[in-house]
Motif scaffolding. Structure first.
Motif, short mmCIF file in Angstrom:
data_model
loop_
_atom_site.label_atom_id
_atom_site.label_comp_id
_atom_site.label_asym_id
_atom_site.label_seq_id
_atom_site.Cartn_x
_atom_site.Cartn_y
_atom_site.Cartn_z
N GLY A 158 -4.53 13.95 71.12
CA GLY A 158 -3.22 13.37 70.83
C GLY A 158 -2.31 13.31 72.04
N GLY A 159 -2.06 14.47 72.64
CA GLY A 159 -1.18 14.51 73.79
C GLY A 159 -1.81 13.97 75.05
N GLY A 160 -3.14 13.92 75.08
CA GLY A 160 -3.84 13.40 76.24
C GLY A 160 -4.28 11.96 76.05
N PHE A 161 -5.39 11.77 75.36
CA PHE A 161 -5.94 10.42 75.20
C PHE A 161 -4.96 9.48 74.49
CE2 PHE A 161 -8.12 7.29 72.54
CZ PHE A 161 -8.72 6.53 73.53
N GLY A 162 -4.46 9.90 73.34
CA GLY A 162 -3.59 9.03 72.56
C GLY A 162 -2.35 8.62 73.33
N HIS A 163 -1.77 9.58 74.06
CA HIS A 163 -0.55 9.27 74.80
C HIS A 163 -0.83 8.24 75.90
CE1 HIS A 163 3.34 9.69 76.70
NE2 HIS A 163 2.70 9.81 77.86
N PHE A 164 -1.82 8.52 76.74
CA PHE A 164 -2.04 7.65 77.90
C PHE A 164 -2.70 6.32 77.51
CE2 PHE A 164 -1.56 11.75 80.04
CZ PHE A 164 -0.57 11.41 80.95
N TYR A 165 -3.50 6.31 76.44
CA TYR A 165 -4.15 5.07 76.03
C TYR A 165 -3.21 4.18 75.22
CZ TYR A 165 -7.53 1.85 73.92
OH TYR A 165 -8.20 0.73 73.51
N ALA A 166 -2.40 4.78 74.35
CA ALA A 166 -1.63 3.98 73.39
C ALA A 166 -0.12 4.00 73.60
CB ALA A 166 -1.95 4.45 71.96
N TYR A 167 0.44 5.07 74.13
CA TYR A 167 1.89 5.23 74.08
C TYR A 167 2.60 5.29 75.43
CZ TYR A 167 0.76 6.54 69.27
OH TYR A 167 0.29 6.56 67.99
N ALA A 168 1.91 5.60 76.50
CA ALA A 168 2.57 5.73 77.79
C ALA A 168 3.19 4.40 78.21
CB ALA A 168 1.58 6.21 78.85
N PRO A 169 4.29 4.43 78.95
CA PRO A 169 4.95 3.18 79.36
C PRO A 169 4.09 2.32 80.26
CG PRO A 169 5.96 5.06 80.45
CD PRO A 169 5.04 5.61 79.40
N GLU A 170 3.16 2.94 81.01
CA GLU A 170 2.22 2.20 81.84
C GLU A 170 0.85 2.82 81.69
OE1 GLU A 170 3.59 1.07 85.90
OE2 GLU A 170 5.33 2.34 85.42
N LYS A 171 -0.19 2.01 81.88
CA LYS A 171 -1.56 2.52 81.77
C LYS A 171 -2.09 2.84 83.16
CE LYS A 171 -2.68 0.10 77.47
NZ LYS A 171 -2.36 1.26 76.63
N TYR A 172 -2.61 4.06 83.30
CA TYR A 172 -3.19 4.49 84.56
C TYR A 172 -4.64 4.91 84.33
CZ TYR A 172 1.59 4.59 86.35
OH TYR A 172 2.85 4.24 86.74
N GLU A 173 -5.49 4.53 85.27
CA GLU A 173 -6.93 4.74 85.10
C GLU A 173 -7.30 6.22 85.03
OE1 GLU A 173 -11.19 3.40 87.13
OE2 GLU A 173 -9.29 2.95 88.13
N TYR A 174 -6.74 7.02 85.94
CA TYR A 174 -7.17 8.41 86.00
C TYR A 174 -6.93 9.17 84.69
CZ TYR A 174 -7.55 13.34 86.95
OH TYR A 174 -7.89 14.66 86.86
N PRO A 175 -5.70 9.23 84.14
CA PRO A 175 -5.52 10.00 82.91
C PRO A 175 -6.27 9.40 81.73
CG PRO A 175 -3.50 8.82 83.46
CD PRO A 175 -4.42 8.69 84.65
N ILE A 176 -6.40 8.07 81.66
CA ILE A 176 -7.16 7.49 80.55
C ILE A 176 -8.63 7.89 80.66
CG2 ILE A 176 -8.01 5.33 79.56
CD1 ILE A 176 -5.26 4.12 80.12
N ASN A 177 -9.19 7.82 81.85
CA ASN A 177 -10.58 8.22 82.02
C ASN A 177 -10.77 9.71 81.74
OD1 ASN A 177 -11.54 5.70 82.65
ND2 ASN A 177 -11.51 6.02 84.87
N ARG A 178 -9.83 10.51 82.22
CA ARG A 178 -9.95 11.96 82.04
C ARG A 178 -9.96 12.33 80.57
NH1 ARG A 178 -10.64 16.16 80.51
NH2 ARG A 178 -9.94 18.20 81.24
N TYR A 179 -9.03 11.79 79.80
CA TYR A 179 -8.93 12.18 78.40
C TYR A 179 -9.90 11.41 77.51
CZ TYR A 179 -4.99 15.09 79.63
OH TYR A 179 -4.21 16.08 80.17
#
Length: 279
Positions: A158-179
């Motif tokens: 939730g706080g990792g994948f869901g945030h960076f994939y669906a909710y973050a203001p911008e999408k960044y490769e590193y956190p999306i790949n990590r989570y």
């Protein structure tokens, strides 16, 4: 280091506008922001929640208890609109100082017993009614193993994948790949467990299933984050089988609707005070 790399300051300061979809309700301090008493209904169990995966765990449990004939599990479910900051009202903070849903009062005792954290609520209800948790030591321990696995693992989803994939203001490769890697690892953990067991903790449907299904069943059936294709959810065949089996349980279908304010109208029961509310 790229030109866009972030260099942390010596001391972090709060930027209220830099937090994505939920920036308006996230803050680095605890406590109430306003005075607001919580309503009380006629039933001993008073639930204050929203139909997020964490909230749905408890409404599923309550509906399963009622389905199983435990009439003392009748409850009032009151809507907490987290996007509007209801969880920071003084009455809610008195029950849960962490300002997260779900929270519950058991008013059958004096003074009422407060309950917060979904895993704690599930375990309390299971022990109070002697249901949906094995009674032998090995079975109970295995059930609790998986209950606490969910509590410790889902924040990465939730706080990792869901945030960076669906909710973050911008999408960044590193956190999306990590989570994504961690989320897929967790899906594989469940798939391997379910390859040899009909339910998460073995042969019996339990609070472990109720805790895990809203998150991981929701992910693989594309109900959470809209990422099933991205995660190749269909490849987790045992997990998919389990998720679909849980989804058709009448109590689960009712529990998903409680404190829900989005989607199709027939899927929404913003407040629940009796079985008639589902009509």
């Amino acid at each position: 280091m790229s030109k866009d790399s972030y260099v942390p300051p010596r001391v972090w300061t709060w930027d209220k506008d830099n937090g994505g979809q939920f920036a308006s309700i996230n803050r680095p301090i605890a406590g109430a922001t306003h005075e607001r008493e919580l309503p009380r209904g006629k039933h001993p169990l008073q639930l204050y929640s929203l139909a997020t995966p964490n909230g749905v765990k408890v409404t599923i449990m309550l509906e399963e208890l009622l389905e199983a004939g435990f009439s003392e599990a009748e409850y009032d479910a009151w809507l907490i609109r987290i996007s509007e900051g209801d969880q920071f009202g003084s009455g809610f903070v008195e029950i849960n100082p962490n300002s997260k849903i779900p929270a519950m009062l058991d008013t059958s005792m004096d003074p009422p017993l407060r309950l917060f954290e979904s895993g704690s609520i599930l375990l309390y209800l299971a022990d109070r009614f002697g249901a949906f948790i094995p009674q032998d030591i090995r079975g109970r321990t295995e059930c609790l193993n998986w209950l606490f696995w969910q509590m410790g693992s889902a924040p990465f989803v939730g706080g990792g994948f869901g945030h960076f994939y669906a909710y973050a203001p911008e999408k960044y490769e590193y956190p999306i790949n990590r989570y994504t890697m961690e989320t897929k690892r967790q899906l594989d953990v469940l798939d391997r467990q379910l390859a040899n067991n009909p339910y998460i903790a073995g042969d019996e449907y339990s609070i472990a299933d109720m805790a895990i299904w809203p998150w991981y069943g929701g992910i693989v059936t594309n109900q959470v984050y809209g990422a099933a294709e991205f995660l190749d959810a269909e490849s987790y065949t045992h997990l998919m089988r389990w998720a679909e089996k849980i989804a058709v349980r009448p109590a689960v279908q009712r529990g998903r609707k409680v404190n829900r304010t989005w989607g199709e109208l027939d899927e929404q029961v913003p407040e629940r005070h009796s079985a008639e509310d589902f009509d």
